[in-house]
Write a protein that holds these residues in place. Structure first.
Motif, short mmCIF file in Angstrom:
data_model
loop_
_atom_site.label_atom_id
_atom_site.label_comp_id
_atom_site.label_asym_id
_atom_site.label_seq_id
_atom_site.Cartn_x
_atom_site.Cartn_y
_atom_site.Cartn_z
N VAL A 181 32.77 63.04 45.50
CA VAL A 181 33.57 63.61 44.41
C VAL A 181 34.34 62.51 43.68
N LEU A 182 34.98 61.62 44.43
CA LEU A 182 35.73 60.54 43.79
C LEU A 182 34.81 59.58 43.04
N ALA A 183 33.63 59.33 43.61
CA ALA A 183 32.68 58.44 42.92
C ALA A 183 32.24 59.05 41.60
N LEU A 184 31.97 60.35 41.59
CA LEU A 184 31.58 61.02 40.35
C LEU A 184 32.73 61.03 39.34
N ARG A 185 33.94 61.23 39.83
CA ARG A 185 35.08 61.25 38.92
C ARG A 185 35.26 59.90 38.25
#
Length: 472
Positions: free
Chosen positions: A195-199
């Motif tokens: 999720v953080l990587a996509l954000r």
């Protein structure tokens, strides 16, 4: 001036809770581990039951003996069986109850040490002493810590989070992979990293973490699968074939809702589909929440939401599953009042489920009342956990995040010469201040300072993300 507690004090608090967990089991340890007395005395543990029923009392070891089967992943099977062989040797020709007690003691001592590691690692991740103290003295931990071996993968999960703080993505992934070889749930923390990587639109951290996770898990599992395919696959077959476990929402539906509504009971296959679908939907909601949040959420917040979604939708819920969530909650939302209420509800649920089982196995008088109390406890613990999920989700949506842990000194340079930036206490400004889920080298011209004066210890600024030195 903030209160500072040294590691020895925290270790002492943790050992106090471990001692309480042992005292809870003393009635069984001294008298009998047999049913229904172990339920009625509230001293049940899986350790002596499995020792007597899975061949360990005869010195058998899964993966080495094809007649020994244990329904756990590889590393949990190894720990359980290795202590079983040791207990069998120490017991000699002693009666079964004595050997069971030795086996319980061995695992209790090991888990007490693991629990100290959990508390100390949480203290490294927390901005203030309060979360670690809350964790160390958690009453629900005292009644559930010695039911099963769940604290081993909990420690692996926290060590992974600590590695992520220092931008050690592969190392964190390895910790998750080892944890998943104990029990499956640490693998789901990988979703929080994704999720953080996509954000941030940076695939590096997620790819490195996934490589470490899969690589470590495969390194443990492949040799075991080749050595004894039947034992290795037993965990997967056992999990797939079982129906609704006690205290799950699906068990409550079959036992309470379906009869009153006059609808058919859910089959094992149907529950598996619903549980997987519910968890997938929960993960999708966490993804949307993480991407739409006003400010970047912390890794601990997202990990709590993912694991809580799994606990709420899974077809099995055992009282010790709360151990997965306790450290993450004190890191994601360290609110004393909320934490105490949740802990008391979980203690009530623990007492209710085993009291009900004590009546159920012998159809004792008062079974109806015990069942009413038990199913009320199931509803209550589900609602309270759901409410905590909503609170953490609201924090994420509005950009509220707990502070990061202070570090005593800068990290040593890694193999590429990159240096991680240590986190500082919330409210301290400066080029090294940081309060996100990771702490590492900041890009030039971008401050990682926390916001001073925030009474809740939150910071709405995103943390710098420079995995593996991918930026100057």
């Amino acid at each position: 001036m903030s209160l500072r507690l040294g590691p020895w004090v925290l270790a002492g608090l943790a050992l106090t809770t471990a001692l309480a967990a042992y005292v809870v089991r003393l009635p069984c340890r001294l008298v009998s581990w047999a049913e229904p007395e172990n339920f009625r005395r509230l001293c049940y543990s899986d350790f002596p039951t499995l020792y007597a029923s899975r061949g360990m009392s005869e010195g058998r070891f899964p993966y080495l003996d094809p007649t020994a089967l244990l329904e756990y992943p590889v590393l949990q099977t190894v720990v359980a069986s290795a202590t079983g062989v040791l207990a069998h040797g120490l017991a000699g020709g002693a009666p079964l109850h004595v050997a069971q007690g030795i086996y319980f003691d061995l695992n209790a001592v090991l888990l007490a040490a693991v629990w100290v590691g959990v508390v100390l690692t949480t203290a490294r991740l927390a901005a203030r002493p309060a979360p670690a103290v809350l964790l160390a003295l958690a009453p629900a931990v005292a009644v559930t810590a010695f039911i099963n071996w769940d604290l081993w993968p909990v420690l692996c999960t926290l060590l992974a989070l600590l590695a992520f703080r220092r931008a050690r993505w592969v190392l964190g992934g390895v910790a998750l992979g080892i944890g998943a070889a104990f029990k499956l749930f640490p693998f789901f923390v990988l979703g929080a990293v994704v999720v953080l990587a996509l954000r941030r639109r940076e695939a590096g951290p997620a790819l490195r973490t996934a490589a470490g996770t899969v690589g470590a898990w495969a390194a443990v599992n492949l040799p075991a699968a080749l050595a004894d395919p039947q034992q290795w696959s037993w965990f997967w077959r056992f999990s797939g074939d079982r129906g609704a476990g006690f205290s799950s929402v699906w068990h409550w539906f079959n036992e309470v809702a379906a009869p009153r509504l006059g609808v058919p009971l859910l089959s094992a296959e149907g529950i598996t589909v619903l549980a997987l679908g519910g968890f997938a939907a929960g993960c999708a909601l966490v993804l949307v929440l993480g991407l739409r949040a006003r400010a970047e959420p912390s890794l601990e917040q997202l990990a709590f939401l993912v694991l809580a979604a799994f606990v709420l939708t899974n077809k099995v819920y055992s009282p010790q599953f709360l151990l997965w969530l306790v450290p993450l909650l004190v890191l994601a939302r360290p609110r004393v009042g909320e934490f105490v209420v949740w802990q008391l509800v979980e203690v009530f649920h623990w007492a209710a489920v085993f009291t009900w089982l004590g009546h159920l196995v012998v159809a004792a008088e008062g079974l109806g009342t015990a069942a009413d109390v038990y199913f009320t406890a199931v509803v209550l613990h589900t609602l309270v956990l759901g409410w905590l999920v909503l609170q953490v989700a609201r924090d994420v949506l509005h950009g509220r995040r707990p502070g990061a842990a202070p570090a005593a000194a800068a990290e040593e340079p890694d193999a590429r010469g990159q240096r991680a930036v240590p986190a500082q206490p919330a409210g301290q400004d400066g080029p090294a201040a940081h309060d996100g889920p990771v702490a590492h080298e900041a890009p030039a011209g971008r401050a990682a300072a926390g916001r001073a004066g925030d009474p809740a210890g939150h910071d709405e600024r995103p943390a710098p993300w420079t995995p593996g030195g991918s930026r100057p």
